[in-house]
Design a protein around this motif. Structure first.
Motif, PDB file in Angstrom:
ATOM      1  N   SER A  56       0.986  -1.030   0.051  1.00  0.00           N
ATOM      2  CA  SER A  56      -0.392  -0.027  -0.302  1.00  0.00           C
ATOM      3  C   SER A  56       0.905   1.271   0.110  1.00  0.00           C
ATOM      4  O   SER A  56       2.186   1.127   0.648  1.00  0.00           O
ATOM      5  CB  SER A  56      -0.887   0.088   1.215  1.00  0.00           C
TER       6      SER A  56
ATOM      7  N   ALA B  60       0.673   3.715   1.780  1.00  0.00           N
ATOM      8  CA  ALA B  60       0.993   3.800   3.384  1.00  0.00           C
ATOM      9  C   ALA B  60       2.946   2.851   3.766  1.00  0.00           C
ATOM     10  O   ALA B  60       3.024   3.726   4.075  1.00  0.00           O
ATOM     11  CB  ALA B  60       0.106   3.277   4.337  1.00  0.00           C
ATOM     12  N   ASP B  61       2.771   1.387   2.808  1.00  0.00           N
ATOM     13  CA  ASP B  61       4.231   1.145   3.169  1.00  0.00           C
ATOM     14  C   ASP B  61       5.129   1.303   2.407  1.00  0.00           C
ATOM     15  O   ASP B  61       6.370   1.836   3.200  1.00  0.00           O
ATOM     16  CB  ASP B  61       4.341  -0.178   2.689  1.00  0.00           C
TER      17      ASP B  61
ATOM     18  N   THR C 176       0.821  -3.782   7.465  1.00  0.00           N
ATOM     19  CA  THR C 176       1.244  -2.172   7.955  1.00  0.00           C
ATOM     20  C   THR C 176       1.588  -1.946   8.795  1.00  0.00           C
ATOM     21  O   THR C 176       2.739  -1.124   9.260  1.00  0.00           O
ATOM     22  CB  THR C 176      -0.233  -1.687   7.088  1.00  0.00           C
TER      23      THR C 176
ATOM     24  N   ALA D 144      -4.130   4.305   6.863  1.00  0.00           N
ATOM     25  CA  ALA D 144      -3.638   2.925   5.959  1.00  0.00           C
ATOM     26  C   ALA D 144      -5.110   2.566   6.948  1.00  0.00           C
ATOM     27  O   ALA D 144      -5.343   1.471   5.727  1.00  0.00           O
ATOM     28  CB  ALA D 144      -2.707   1.614   7.024  1.00  0.00           C
ATOM     29  N   ARG D 145      -5.837   2.846   8.288  1.00  0.00           N
ATOM     30  CA  ARG D 145      -6.926   2.204   8.549  1.00  0.00           C
ATOM     31  C   ARG D 145      -8.160   2.790   7.613  1.00  0.00           C
ATOM     32  O   ARG D 145      -8.663   2.081   7.548  1.00  0.00           O
ATOM     33  CB  ARG D 145      -7.080   2.963   9.754  1.00  0.00           C
TER      34      ARG D 145
ATOM     35  N   GLY E 199      -5.239   3.408   1.906  1.00  0.00           N
ATOM     36  CA  GLY E 199      -3.569   2.303   0.824  1.00  0.00           C
ATOM     37  C   GLY E 199      -4.257   1.316  -0.026  1.00  0.00           C
ATOM     38  O   GLY E 199      -3.291   0.927  -0.110  1.00  0.00           O
ATOM     39  N   GLU E 200      -5.270   1.343   0.253  1.00  0.00           N
ATOM     40  CA  GLU E 200      -4.902  -0.699   0.060  1.00  0.00           C
ATOM     41  C   GLU E 200      -5.786   0.072  -1.549  1.00  0.00           C
ATOM     42  O   GLU E 200      -6.278   0.581  -2.328  1.00  0.00           O
ATOM     43  CB  GLU E 200      -6.621  -1.764   0.668  1.00  0.00           C
TER      44      GLU E 200
END
Lengths: 91, 97, 311, 499, 109
Positions: free
Chosen positions: A28, A30-31, B33, B90-91, B95-96
């Motif tokens: 993602s 985020a990563d 993550t 992310a939550r 990001g998915e």
């Protein structure tokens, strides 16, 4: 002592550089952003090590700037419309 | 005295390097993550903290020492915020893919 | 040993660069570009160009990344990136690019002996100016015209961004920079960091006369702090018609030009400084410029007016 | 070349650069109520400065020079007006002043003094553009010239999308990307030049330039970058939509002046920086691309349905003529290029095209205002409604075709003479073919404008002073045709050896 | 090989990689990013010249360093303008019927 500190800086570069694998793998954003985050901190560490080892106090200002803007990219990442779930680019 | 200080520097900086290593390994190996984020920020703040701590005795003047501490404090602040924001991001599923 | 470290650095840079081009998602590409900016900042440090490293850290890590990520956030719902075109075209263009790269590499590999340098000339006249940072001397004395024109470029860039506002909104506020979800942490950061950041920005400007640093680095840091406040929703971007704002934008370049023209009367001509007073004048110009740069950069990131002006 | 020293009157060069900047900042900081007044005052003052510089160059018979801050190159930056720069400066200010008069109608402030977008953006960017152009004509430092090119880009691009429609925004974005790519290539070249010689000063480089690999790569990169900015075939794709989409006043400036700046830089790199003699193949290649521009884009111009797009394609074709100069000034002529017929023909082509094209775009703007559209097929009645404008268009057209007595005639004849003298028959053939094609597309418009109006056509009246501004430009383009058919001494002033 | 030469080669590679993206990427945003890549490589060339010119007690030749700072400023302004332009373009309404002919999405040079 200087050699040790330079070597430490080199090791930090290698270690944080390995973190770039996360930038490639994701999955993602985020990563991927974490890899940037790690490199930002690592860059700060490298700069302070080099500054002290090479007796170039001006380099500390680079570390200071990096540290000040450490969260900047992460803040920018969260910009955008709330709730738009599907964010992938191209299908 | 100076030898002792040098020893302190070596120990502290090496400790810092260890935490950088831990951070990187965590970032690369942890399964999802949020745990990766956890490993990253903890390790990397401690890593930079120890390096700064180790460098303090080597500072040529007091201004540099103050700058070092300021750098560490800023990274603490920035890193903590950044990890919060990334976690939030992310939550939310931002990001998915 | 040392070259091995450089080699690692180059590998990391090339990884980030290739990923910037090849990443499928545009946001991934931007993140890779931010990483590249951080690495380049370290490279400039390695090349002992601390002033440039500071600029790259402030711009590459901060400002450009913010502009691009904001664009991603606003683009996502609208339009997808296309994929790269077919393989045959990729190979053809790849060969072309490789040829360009090879030509450049060949130039790098055959450097002139001895390498030319203006450093001695810069050093010879530094006394006349009275500043100790050679880069600042070049920027504000020897090549002051370039620096002045570059500030004009920034003002024109701002006008160009503003020009994109719909007629109805002219003079109004730019779109809000608010983060998607209000977050306590962000608000906290935006309260704590700016005072420190402003201090660091001022320090960089002030320090720039004699040590690495200067107007642009300081101005960028100030702009970043302002943007942070806007992103945390602690303040909206100002109305673009506000004359006070306009004057802040113009004060730096205007003072620079005024000082330049005053040189006709007080010194040897345009952009020359009266002997003995060069340093205070340059520092004054730098302060005004940093202020203007901070406002211009902030406004450029904020974008064109997106709301009707208040009545 | 002589080492630089500030000459009497050198301070005027600083004024030429700074006046527009001051005007621009003034409008920006004081708000719109004053915009037009400040802009017009600046335009007039700038015209006076340009004329004064031109007179000083002619009077002293040498280049007017100014060292910024008193710093001598290569450390500092020199400004210099030689005969060519003086001509270009006067050309720029006359065209901008005419555009200023023309634009009064379309970019006036509203009576209540409230600020509106279009006039604000137009006047500030017009002045920004002017400072950029003057910097390009005067600066003697490759890096300052880079900054000048960026000034030019940043002023020109937003003018393209002033009306804010999606198509013009797209055209502006494409223009910006081409311009930025061009700049970065140019900058890359300057970086390599600095690495090789440690100076950016053109006169110093002229003395030390070596015919080696690094120099060739650097100059090659710079010239390719500038070619993209000058819209030379096949890098011309951005120009037609950009120049056609801008408001007429802006199109005139873009086509007449902005594309000339990168060409002048190529000319300077070629004759003032590059180590002589240059390989003949390089000159032939530039001329070949120029010839391709002429033929391909003239045909494209013929096929356009809309007047402004036709004029824009004609710009690419006419800029192509400029690139024919390079093989015509080879060998012995390259030592003192300004003394050759080909060089003079090229410069005259640049100047006469600037006036003619400005007149044409402004005329197209007035015609579109009068008729409410610019479809070439439906121009019937335009000659009745705006006769002065259509006459100006036709006069400007003469120059593009290269018919006597227009300026374009003499410039093309000189290029033709040089082509025959140097036995470049294919260039001669291209010049003739380009003339015929230009005649076809110009007559197509004039013929359509002379046709009977459709029944019930209502035309808007157009103020006479705007028509006269257009006519003035067209008449200047024609008047250039009365220059003698030989190298002009004035153009050689300050370029090394005296005539 | 000196570090300056090594980073010079790196700069050449950056330019080549960026140029690839600049020509091939169909999306304007990706082109802007690629342009920045080419720009970074270009600035590094100045850095190499600066490092090689380290004489007279200077760590490097300050003149190219000053030029890079100017260049970075200009590149940032260009990026901001391009991004504003493309956002405005994508957010503006449907293409006008009467405008110049619609260009294909591909903006490649």
């Amino acid at each position: 002592m200087a050699e040790f500190l330079f070597a430490a800086a080199a090791i930090v570069l290698v270690l944080t550089g390995l973190g770039l694998a996360r930038m490639l793998w994701g999955p993602s954003p985020a990563d991927r952003m974490m890899a940037a985050q790690l490199l930002g901190t690592g860059g700060g560490a490298i700069a302070v090590l080099v500054a002290i080892a090479g007796d170039m106090t001006a380099v500390l200002d680079i570390a200071l700037t990096l540290a000040l803007l450490a969260a900047f990219a992460a803040v920018a990442l969260t910009l955008g419309e709330p709730g738009s779930k599907r964010r992938g680019g191209e299908e | 005295m100076s030898l002792l200080l040098d020893l302190f520097t070596i120990v502290a900086v090496s400790g810092g390097l260890f935490f950088f290593l831990a951070g990187t390994v965590g970032l690369l190996r942890f399964p999802d993550t949020l745990t990766r984020l956890h490993a990253l920020t903890k390790a990397d703040n401690l890593g930079l903290g120890l390096i700064v701590l180790g460098l303090l005795p080597q500072c040529p003047d007091i201004v540099s020492a103050l700058k070092l501490v300021a750098i560490w404090a800023l990274v603490q602040l920035g890193g903590a915020t950044a990890s919060q924001l990334i976690a939030e991001f992310a939550r939310r599923g931002g990001g998915e893919r | 040993m040392s070259l091995a470290v450089d080699l690692v650095m180059v590998l990391l840079i090339l990884t980030a660069a290739v990923w910037t081009i090849l990443a499928r998602d545009r946001r991934d590409a931007v993140i890779a570009f931010i990483v590249l900016g951080l690495l380049l900042s370290l490279v400039w440090m390695r090349l002992l160009a601390v002033d440039v490293a500071l600029t790259e850290a402030a711009v590459g890590g901060g400002a450009t990344g913010l502009v691009l990520l904001r664009a991603c956030a606003r683009l996502l719902p609208v339009e997808a990136d296309g994929a790269l075109p077919g393989l045959r075209l990729q190979v053809a263009v790849g060969v072309l690019c490789a040829v360009v790269g090879a030509c450049l590499a060949a130039v790098i590999l055959s450097p002139p002996e001895p390498a030319p340098s203006l450093a001695p000339a810069v050093a010879a006249h530094m006394e006349d100016v009275g500043l100790k940072n050679p880069v600042t001397v070049v920027l504000l004395a020897y090549r002051a015209l370039d620096t002045l024109l570059e500030k004009v470029v920034l003002v024109l860039g701002l006008i160009g961004v503003w020009a994109l506002a719909p007629d109805l909104f002219w003079g109004g506020r730019p779109a809000s920079l608010r983060a998607a979800v209000p977050s306590g942490t962000l608000t906290f950061l935006a309260r704590v960091l700016p005072p420190i950041g402003v201090l660091i920005g001022i320090y960089l400007v002030w320090n720039g006369a004699d040590h690495p640093g200067g107007t642009f680095q300081g101005g960028t840091v100030l702009a970043a702090m302002w943007l942070l406040v806007m992103m945390a929703d602690l303040g909206d971007p100002p109305e673009t018609r506000a004359l006070r704002l306009r004057r802040l934008v113009a004060v730096g370049p205007a003072l620079f030009i005024a000082v330049g023209l005053a040189g006709f009367g007080m010194a040897d001509g345009f952009l020359s400084y009266p002997p003995g007073y060069a340093k205070p004048i340059i520092v004054a110009v730098e302060v005004a410029l940093a202020l203007s740069i901070a406002v211009i950069l902030g406004l450029m990131v904020a974008g064109p007016a997106a709301k009707e002006p208040d009545q | 070349m002589m080492p630089y020293a500030t000459t009497p009157g050198g301070w005027m060069l600083v004024l030429a650069l700074m006046l527009p900047v001051v005007g621009m900042l003034g409008i920006f900081a004081l708000g719109l109520r004053h915009a037009e007044r400040i802009a017009h005052a600046t335009l007039l003052a700038g015209l006076a400065v340009a004329l004064a510089i031109a007179v000083e160059v002619g009077r002293s018979g040498q280049a007017v020079t100014y060292l910024i801050g008193g710093w001598r190159p290569p450390l500092g930056i020199a400004l210099q007006a030689d005969g060519l720069s003086a001509v270009l400066m006067v050309m720029t200010s006359v065209i901008l002043c005419s555009v200023g008069v023309f634009a009064r109608g379309s970019f006036s402030s509203p009576p209540d003094g409230a600020e509106v977008r279009r006039p604000f953006v137009f006047w500030t960017l017009l002045l920004g553009l002017w400072s950029a152009l003057n910097t390009v004509w005067l600066a003697q430092d490759l890096f300052s010239l880079f900054v000048a090119l960026e000034l030019l880009t940043f002023s020109a691009v937003p003018l393209v999308c002033l009306d804010g429609s999606r198509d013009t925004l797209r055209a502006a974005l494409r223009y910006l990307l081409f311009a930025l790519a061009g700049s970065v290539f140019y900058l890359m070249g300057t970086g390599l030049i600095y690495g090789a010689y440690g100076t950016m000063d053109i006169a110093s480089l002229h003395q030390v330039a070596r015919a080696d690999w690094a120099t060739s790569v650097a100059l090659g990169l710079m010239i390719v970058g500038l070619m993209a900015k000058a819209a030379l075939f096949p890098l011309h794709l951005w120009l037609p939509p950009a120049h056609a989409g801008a408001p007429a006043a802006a199109s005139a400036v873009l086509s007449a002046l902005v594309v000339k700046a990168p060409f002048i830089l190529i000319l300077r790199l070629w004759f003032d920086v590059a180590p002589q003699p240059l390989p003949a193949a390089a000159g032939a290649m530039l001329a070949g691309l120029g010839a391709a521009s002429i033929l391909f884009c003239s045909i494209m111009a013929l096929r356009q349905a809309r007047l402004k797009l036709m004029i824009a394609y004609s710009t690419v074709a006419q800029v192509g003529y400029l690139f024919l100069v390079f093989p015509l000034v080879m060998g012995s002529a390259a030592e003192m290029p300004w003394d050759s017929v080909g060089w003079t023909g090229g410069v005259l082509q640049l100047v006469s095209h600037a006036f003619a094209k400005a007149a044409m775009f402004l005329a197209a703007g007035l015609i579109a205002e009068a008729l409410g559209h610019d479809r070439i097929a439906d121009l019937g009645g335009a000659a009745k409604g705006v006769p002065v404008t259509v006459a100006a268009f036709a006069l400007a057209g003469l120059s593009l075709m290269g018919l006597p007595p227009a300026g374009g005639f003499i410039s093309k004849l000189m290029l033709l003479t040089a082509a025959v003298e140097t036995a470049n028959w294919w260039i001669a053939a291209t010049i003739l073919a380009g003339g015929i094609l230009a005649a076809t597309y110009v007559f197509r418009v004039v013929g359509s404008a002379l046709a009977q109006p459709r029944a019930g056509l209502v035309m808007k009246a157009v103020p006479l002073n705007r028509e006269l501004a257009v006519l003035t430009l067209a008449l200047i383009a024609v008047a250039l045709g009365f220059l003698p058919l030989q190298p002009l001494d004035y153009l050689g002033i300050g370029r090394g050896g005296m005539p | 090989m000196t570090p300056a030469t090594l980073y010079g080669l790196c700069a050449a590679a950056l330019v080549a990689i960026g140029l690839f993206g600049l020509i091939l990427h169909p999306s304007p945003l990706r082109k802007v990013i690629s342009f920045n890549l080419v720009g970074s490589g270009t600035f590094l060339f100045f850095g190499v010249a600066a490092r090689r010119g380290a004489v007279a007690g200077f760590l490097g030749d300050p003149v190219p360093q000053a030029m890079v700072i100017t260049g970075i400023v200009v590149a940032f302004a260009a990026t901001a303008l391009a991004v504003a332009l493309l956002l405005r373009m994508l957010e503006s309404g449907a293409p006008t019927v009467d405008g110049p002919p619609e260009q294909p999405d591909d903006l490649s040079p």
